[in-house]
Design an enzyme around this catalytic site. Sequence first.
Site, PDB file in Angstrom:
ATOM      1  N   GLU A 312      61.510 -40.987  -2.991  1.00 38.46           N
ATOM      2  CA  GLU A 312      61.589 -41.770  -4.005  1.00 38.46           C
ATOM      3  C   GLU A 312      61.335 -40.968  -5.278  1.00 38.46           C
ATOM      4  OE1 GLU A 312      63.381 -44.612  -3.681  1.00 38.46           O
ATOM      5  OE2 GLU A 312      62.917 -44.788  -1.192  1.00 38.46           O
ATOM      6  N   TYR A 399      73.082 -40.817   3.581  1.00 39.11           N
ATOM      7  CA  TYR A 399      72.285 -40.513   3.344  1.00 39.11           C
ATOM      8  C   TYR A 399      71.859 -39.014   4.520  1.00 39.11           C
ATOM      9  CZ  TYR A 399      69.589 -44.045   1.883  1.00 39.11           C
ATOM     10  OH  TYR A 399      69.702 -45.423   1.025  1.00 39.11           O
TER      11      TYR A 399
END
Length: 616
Positions: A312, A399
Amino acid sequence: MKKIILVTLFLIALACQKKDQTEKTTTVKDEHSYSKPELAVVKHLDLDIKVDFDTQTISGKASWLIDNISKGNEIIFDENTLNITKVTLGDDEKETKFELGAAAEFHGKPLKITIEPNTTKVNIYYSTTKDAVALQWLTPEQTADKKKPFVFSQGESIWSRTWIPCQDSPGIRFTYNAKVTVPKDLLAVMSASVNPQQKNDTGVYTFKQDKAIPSYLMAIAVGDIEFKAIDNRTGVYAEPSLIKKAAWEFAELGKMVVAAEKLYGPYRWGRYDVLVLPPSFPYGGMENPNLTFLTPGVIAGDRSLTSLLAHELGHSWSGNLVTNATWDDIWLNEGFTTYVEHRIGEEIFGKEEAEMQDVLTRKDLDDNIAEYGATSPDTRLKVSLTGRNPDDGISQIPYVKGYNFLKVIEQAVGREKFDPFIKNYFDAHAFQSITTEDFVKYINDNLIKGDKTLADKIKLEDWIYKPGVPSNITSVHSDDFTAIDNIQKEWRKTGVKGLSQKIKSTTEKQHFIDYLPADITAEEMAAIDAEFSFTKNGNFVIKRQWFVQAIRHEYKTAYPAIEQFMIATSRTGSLMTLYKELVKTPEGKTWAKQIFDKAKSGYHATTVQAVGDLLK
Ligand SMILES: [Zn+2]
């Protein structure tokens, strides 16, 4: 996504960053937004809203400063399930006409507003409805402390339009100020440059985000929230019962920011804080600027799952600073962030751990390619999500395939060239939204530079535009995992006693669990459980992996814990892993439906949708 300020330092930082704020609005067509930014585009939002828990609505006024580029008579916004009551123009609030167009599934409706050639401000009066996908309203019972209600938003990908009328495209950036009125016993926080650190007597909070951000990064949370500082620029927000635990768990937050800065240049957003949400948060984390929203599942009690924070935090560069212009380009957000996450992880946890993470990521890639099929267009990095719910594009592919592509380039040119390239890439596109094609041009101009040998080594077109995995993928190896593989071969003969002393970290345990023998018996599962206590004491990740094996091998002792786990959390990705395992057998499918019936009132709307589709 994640506040006491050293005012002076902050002002200096702002001054240094002034040049960053020349934002660019991309002209590429975003199929998931009705807006036509090339004709008239938003620049700044002044939001004045009231959060009402009795009616579970947010209502108020969104005042948009706009640039009427075409000098035409219309500006188009996105809205979905909102109740628009009035639209006015300018500071004198002259009422104007507006019209809602036809709805399309997932996309909501275009909100067409009549403007004048010289209009610079549009004020939209509105309220949200029960159908706002972005908003999760929680009763006190659904929170950790069970005393006060809670609400939080999740904007990505196209859900911000269900709580704010906006030009809801990641290619369109704006700054914002907000005034938020909430019940006096609750605190409001936002994806803002500065957040309050304690409740006040009025229940009115003001916010400012002075960096231009796309709409999907608009975020709000209101609840019985407290703050605890970690160092002078990082801290944690959580419900009172969780605040001490959360601050202990994330004690290395400041260190992570420093590690990331060492690699990719200064953190440009000011503060970096983390908000721990109630368990119905549908993701591991959401990178809302300045304030990462995080699942409580990360609080393991032993700091074993803090690597999620590295992800994050990484978005503060890839995603929030340099943003995918459309959802078809999402690998630019997630592939780069997975790469940055691994690099921050390597700085903090060391090379051995990084090698293990590499092997795990490779397995993820292989599993995902196998699931979609190697020729599926959804395994391309640049995907085509036209007409679909863009959340469908947020599989693991962008990803893990994105990560492996960047590893290929890293190996082809070496870190001494690749690290400055990435840093320069972030600098060159700071506070801009770009397409895959912008990236291709940038890497051709700045790294490949017509070197045919290098281009052949990288195979950029194959990685980005073709399905499956190109042959030049790098090899991965971990000595620690090899040692576990050897244990795996022996334990059935020698017994499980003492294994938990040899296989200790979350990563090691995960690898051990993932590669348990395909013909393992329920008795052997029980013996392993007695040694490691995975069912009872595993952290979130361990439990998830272990429960997959328990379902597969009918280890019935774990069934009550599996059901409890699947009811207590709303993390869509992890839940889908378990539901997918369950539906492989008819009995499993029946059980899955029973769990879903019990759990869905506590699940997030997006989770209900995903699981519901699977069980249909
Ligand atoms: Zn991410």
